[in-house]
Design a protein around this motif. Structure first.
Motif, PDB file in Angstrom:
ATOM      1  N   ARG A 225     -38.669  35.250  72.376  1.00  0.00           N
ATOM      2  CA  ARG A 225     -39.053  34.103  73.210  1.00  0.00           C
ATOM      3  C   ARG A 225     -40.420  34.308  73.848  1.00  0.00           C
ATOM      4  N   LEU A 226     -40.697  35.545  74.297  1.00  0.00           N
ATOM      5  CA  LEU A 226     -42.011  35.829  74.883  1.00  0.00           C
ATOM      6  C   LEU A 226     -43.115  35.556  73.867  1.00  0.00           C
ATOM      7  N   ALA A 227     -42.881  35.984  72.627  1.00  0.00           N
ATOM      8  CA  ALA A 227     -43.889  35.766  71.585  1.00  0.00           C
ATOM      9  C   ALA A 227     -44.138  34.278  71.366  1.00  0.00           C
TER      10      ALA A 227
ATOM     11  N   ALA B  64     -50.371  37.749  79.860  1.00  0.00           N
ATOM     12  CA  ALA B  64     -50.038  39.101  80.298  1.00  0.00           C
ATOM     13  C   ALA B  64     -49.640  39.075  81.772  1.00  0.00           C
ATOM     14  N   GLY B  65     -48.522  39.731  82.064  1.00  0.00           N
ATOM     15  CA  GLY B  65     -47.991  39.782  83.418  1.00  0.00           C
ATOM     16  C   GLY B  65     -46.925  38.746  83.698  1.00  0.00           C
ATOM     17  N   ASP B  66     -46.820  37.712  82.875  1.00  0.00           N
ATOM     18  CA  ASP B  66     -45.818  36.661  83.084  1.00  0.00           C
ATOM     19  C   ASP B  66     -44.439  37.137  82.627  1.00  0.00           C
ATOM     20  N   ARG B  67     -43.402  36.492  83.179  1.00  0.00           N
ATOM     21  CA  ARG B  67     -42.033  36.923  82.918  1.00  0.00           C
ATOM     22  C   ARG B  67     -41.143  35.742  82.531  1.00  0.00           C
ATOM     23  N   LEU B  68     -40.152  36.040  81.717  1.00  0.00           N
ATOM     24  CA  LEU B  68     -39.113  35.075  81.351  1.00  0.00           C
ATOM     25  C   LEU B  68     -37.758  35.722  81.568  1.00  0.00           C
TER      26      LEU B  68
ATOM     27  N   GLY C 271     -37.745  39.524  80.528  1.00  0.00           N
ATOM     28  CA  GLY C 271     -38.802  39.979  79.634  1.00  0.00           C
ATOM     29  C   GLY C 271     -40.150  39.791  80.295  1.00  0.00           C
ATOM     30  N   THR C 272     -41.025  40.786  80.180  1.00  0.00           N
ATOM     31  CA  THR C 272     -42.356  40.735  80.769  1.00  0.00           C
ATOM     32  C   THR C 272     -43.411  40.972  79.697  1.00  0.00           C
ATOM     33  N   VAL C 273     -44.400  40.118  79.653  1.00  0.00           N
ATOM     34  CA  VAL C 273     -45.535  40.313  78.739  1.00  0.00           C
ATOM     35  C   VAL C 273     -46.441  41.378  79.356  1.00  0.00           C
ATOM     36  N   THR C 274     -46.610  42.493  78.661  1.00  0.00           N
ATOM     37  CA  THR C 274     -47.444  43.583  79.192  1.00  0.00           C
ATOM     38  C   THR C 274     -48.821  43.639  78.538  1.00  0.00           C
TER      39      THR C 274
END
Length: 352
Positions: free
Chosen positions: A265-267, A277-281, A293-296
């Motif tokens: 889902r992040l992808a 980057a830094g956002d979360r789901l 999930g966190t985009v690093t």
């Protein structure tokens, strides 16, 4: 008459997905890496997976993780993931459970506060952060595999459903991502059987039409997974929440939203320009459990936008047990198992 054997087990769950951790009773496996040990188990000793995932010891909705000594000196321990569909090289929920198990077993000292260590999965090294409070593992954050979108908004004709729009992401396995609203689902628990039946039809149709290849791993087999996506709620700066459900095998919707499903889902959300980057789901399951999930990081690989990420959740210990394996029992299948059964206590020592 055969002498009974014993396995040492720690049953855990993350988000409702039960992971049965094998901590002893199995001989050391051949192989110079955890990936090679997994391949040996898959090709020459699949009896362990079959034994612990089916009656009388288990059910297909469970997973089994075999703890093994790490082959990489940077890792505290290795783990091999076994599920009803086979041997995934990575799983978020299983990693959360394995990390908790090595802390509870004393392989990594369970110290108050934040601990950082690495585990060796068949996919390679995984960075772990675990937070302990009052001797309880309150949360675990693990690296997800780099994720990317392979196919965006394709259409497949599915028996009884008609044309279905899907996107394919790789996040440790190939996932079909489906908007649940398009098929009339609200992603509540009463829909579990209907979701599994619907997902099976879609996955079968996609498999019959085409295959998928990873940009570095090549052919990793037919697409196995499907993730139903609910509407996304913007709950704070860079923070989103969405109901989700992950199909992994005929008849099986995971109790959790799954770590790899969340990474997929992040992808997708990054591909559509809605996460940086830094956002979360936070994904919420049919049982109201969740992973974050966190985009690093974002990077370009072979014209693909690859999303580095982490998954945060909590694993709970359900039981410590010695399971007796009696190969004379007509309900117990020991084929493909005898040669890895240990005659001694093989529980991993501290700091294995």
């Amino acid at each position: 008459m055969n002498r009974p054997h014993q396995f040492q087990l720690m049953d855990t769950h993350a988000g409702g997905d039960v992971s049965r951790i094998v901590t002893g009773g199995i001989d050391l496996l051949p192989g110079s890496s955890v990936r090679e040990q997994m391949e040996y188990l898959r090709d020459s000793a699949d009896g362990l997976r079959e034994l612990l995932l089916f009656e009388p010891y288990g059910i297909p909705e469970m997973s089994v993780d075999l703890l093994v000594p790490a082959t990489d000196p940077a890792a505290a321990a290795g783990y091999i993931i076994m599920e009803v569909m086979g041997y995934p090289i990575y799983s978020g929920s299983n990693t959360l459970c394995a990390a908790t198990a090595v802390l509870e077993a004393g392989i990594v000292p369970k110290k108050e506060g934040l601990s950082r260590f690495k585990l060796e999965a068949p996919a390679g090294l995984v960075q772990i952060e675990a937070r302990v409070h009052n001797d309880i593992v309150e949360s675990v954050t693990c690296e997800g595999l780099p994720s990317y979108i392979d196919t965006y908004r394709a259409t497949v004709n599915v028996p009884d459903l008609g044309a279905v729009v899907y996107t394919v992401a790789y996040s440790g396995g190939f996932y079909a991502l489906i908007d649940a609203r398009d098929l009339g689902f609200n992603l509540v628990r009463d829909e579990e059987r209907a979701l599994a039946d619907c997902a099976y039809k879609i996955v079968e149709a996609i498999q019959a039409e085409r295959g998928f290849s990873h940009y570095t791993l090549g052919d990793v087999g037919p697409l196995p997974f499907l993730h139903f996506m609910g509407p996304e709620e913007h709950v704070g700066e860079g923070y989103y929440r969405s109901r989700s459900a992950t199909y992994v095998h005929p008849g099986v919707i995971c109790r959790s939203t799954t770590g790899t499903g969340t990474s997929a889902r992040l992808a997708l959300m990054h591909y559509e320009g809605r996460l940086q980057a830094g956002d979360r789901l936070e994904t919420i399951s049919l049982r109201e459990t969740g992973f974050i999930g966190t985009v690093t990081g974002i990077r370009q690989e072979d014209q693909l936008q690859v999303v580095d990420n982490t998954i945060t959740g909590r694993s709970y210990v359900l039981a410590h047990s010695d399971v007796v394996i009696n190969c004379d029992d007509p309900l117990v299948g020991c084929d493909g198992l005898h040669h890895i059964l240990s005659d001694r206590d093989t529980s991993l020592p501290d700091n294995a």
